[in-house]
Design a protein around this motif. Structure first.
Motif, PDB file in Angstrom:
ATOM      1  N   GLN A   1      18.078  32.599  15.109  1.00 45.28           N
ATOM      2  CA  GLN A   1      19.535  32.533  15.014  1.00 45.28           C
ATOM      3  C   GLN A   1      19.997  31.158  14.542  1.00 45.28           C
ATOM      4  OE1 GLN A   1      20.621  33.686  18.999  1.00 45.28           O
ATOM      5  NE2 GLN A   1      20.948  35.827  18.416  1.00 45.28           N
ATOM      6  N   GLN A   2      19.340  30.124  15.048  1.00 44.66           N
ATOM      7  CA  GLN A   2      19.697  28.765  14.650  1.00 44.66           C
ATOM      8  C   GLN A   2      19.391  28.534  13.178  1.00 44.66           C
ATOM      9  OE1 GLN A   2      17.392  26.571  17.521  1.00 44.66           O
ATOM     10  NE2 GLN A   2      19.052  26.533  19.020  1.00 44.66           N
ATOM     11  N   GLU A   3      18.252  29.089  12.718  1.00 44.61           N
ATOM     12  CA  GLU A   3      17.889  28.945  11.309  1.00 44.61           C
ATOM     13  C   GLU A   3      18.889  29.675  10.410  1.00 44.61           C
ATOM     14  OE1 GLU A   3      13.945  30.462  11.216  1.00 44.61           O
ATOM     15  OE2 GLU A   3      13.032  28.642  12.080  1.00 44.61           O
ATOM     16  N   ILE A   4      19.319  30.863  10.854  1.00 44.42           N
ATOM     17  CA  ILE A   4      20.308  31.627  10.084  1.00 44.42           C
ATOM     18  C   ILE A   4      21.626  30.853   9.987  1.00 44.42           C
ATOM     19  CG2 ILE A   4      21.751  33.707  10.105  1.00 44.42           C
ATOM     20  CD1 ILE A   4      19.350  35.190  11.323  1.00 44.42           C
ATOM     21  N   GLU A   5      22.046  30.257  11.102  1.00 41.44           N
ATOM     22  CA  GLU A   5      23.280  29.482  11.110  1.00 41.44           C
ATOM     23  C   GLU A   5      23.174  28.278  10.181  1.00 41.44           C
ATOM     24  OE1 GLU A   5      26.195  30.160  12.511  1.00 41.44           O
ATOM     25  OE2 GLU A   5      25.308  32.082  13.103  1.00 41.44           O
ATOM     26  N   THR A   6      21.992  27.655  10.155  1.00 36.87           N
ATOM     27  CA  THR A   6      21.783  26.506   9.269  1.00 36.87           C
ATOM     28  C   THR A   6      21.881  26.931   7.804  1.00 36.87           C
ATOM     29  OG1 THR A   6      20.328  25.447  10.893  1.00 36.87           O
ATOM     30  CG2 THR A   6      20.168  24.674   8.615  1.00 36.87           C
TER      31      THR A   6
ATOM     32  N   ARG B   1      25.470  27.540   6.777  1.00 37.12           N
ATOM     33  CA  ARG B   1      26.200  26.291   6.532  1.00 37.12           C
ATOM     34  C   ARG B   1      25.832  25.688   5.195  1.00 37.12           C
ATOM     35  NH1 ARG B   1      25.309  25.558  12.147  1.00 37.12           N
ATOM     36  NH2 ARG B   1      23.470  24.269  11.738  1.00 37.12           N
ATOM     37  N   LEU B   2      24.543  25.768   4.844  1.00 35.20           N
ATOM     38  CA  LEU B   2      24.074  25.225   3.570  1.00 35.20           C
ATOM     39  C   LEU B   2      24.666  25.990   2.397  1.00 35.20           C
ATOM     40  CD1 LEU B   2      20.300  24.545   4.387  1.00 35.20           C
ATOM     41  CD2 LEU B   2      22.104  22.846   4.067  1.00 35.20           C
ATOM     42  N   ASN B   3      24.777  27.318   2.545  1.00 35.43           N
ATOM     43  CA  ASN B   3      25.314  28.145   1.475  1.00 35.43           C
ATOM     44  C   ASN B   3      26.806  27.906   1.258  1.00 35.43           C
ATOM     45  OD1 ASN B   3      22.885  29.334   0.871  1.00 35.43           O
ATOM     46  ND2 ASN B   3      23.153  30.992   2.358  1.00 35.43           N
TER      47      ASN B   3
END
Length: 203
Positions: free
Chosen positions: A192-197, A200-202
């Motif tokens: 979930q944290q990786e998806i959120e990161t 944000r990058l996108n």
């Protein structure tokens, strides 16, 4: 805080003495990063047997775990032991010689460095009375522990997400199914944290 008592013996143990013996063998195991202080199994078993002779359901020991700051290293364990012993003796009004401590400095099941101390106390106060800990006493203990850490410029890292988990208690140490469940939870949280990161990058 949990007591070893004849009333609360699990099915795999025939009596409270066997349960206590298994716990001492667990926390006192010879392993890298494990250090024990005043943990003599023969003394503990003798005290436990003496208590059960008085009453079958006597409380023979109190156990709990204290999380330690991640700055703690092997060179610090003697000082940590003395600090913990003094603190516990003062807060719970028990004799220092009735406090056993096993300090474990190793990675937890999450893979992170997880220094902690297993505490075992003979449950009688300095005047020989049964040790009694109510909710207020427990809250005061936690509050004073946080205060002492702050005085030393230390703190325990608390993950708000982990605090939402149901209380797993000792099962997290002994129950493989619970350990696997906790690992799965950590993997989901990490994903979930990786998806959120990535989101944000996108953006």
């Amino acid at each position: 805080f949990k007591y070893f008592s004849g009333r609360k013996v699990k099915g795999k143990y025939s009596n409270v003495v066997d349960a206590l013996r298994a716990h001492i063998n667990y926390i006192g195991r010879k392993a890298k990063g494990a250090f024990t202080f005043n943990l003599n199994i023969n003394d503990w078993i003798k005290k436990a047997k003496d208590e059960t002779k008085k009453r079958w359901d006597s409380r023979v020991a109190l156990k709990f775990v204290i999380a330690l700051p991640t700055v703690i290293r092997e060179k610090d364990v003697e000082n940590v032991y003395r600090f913990l012993t003094d603190f516990i003796a003062e807060q719970l009004n028990v004799n220092r010689e009735n406090i056993s401590i096993a300090i474990h400095l190793h990675k937890g099941i999450s893979g992170n460095y997880n220094p902690h101390a297993h505490i075992l106390i003979y449950p009688r106060t300095k005047n020989g009375k049964k040790l009694r800990i109510d909710r207020k006493k427990l809250q005061d203990f936690h509050r004073e522990w946080d205060k002492r850490l702050k005085e030393l410029g230390l703190k325990i890292k608390k993950d708000p997400e982990d605090l939402r988990l149901p209380h797993l208690g000792e099962k997290l140490y002994y129950d493989k199914e619970v350990q696997e469940l906790y690992r799965a939870y950590l993997n989901v949280k990490r994903t979930q944290q990786e998806i959120e990161t990535l989101k944000r990058l996108n953006h």
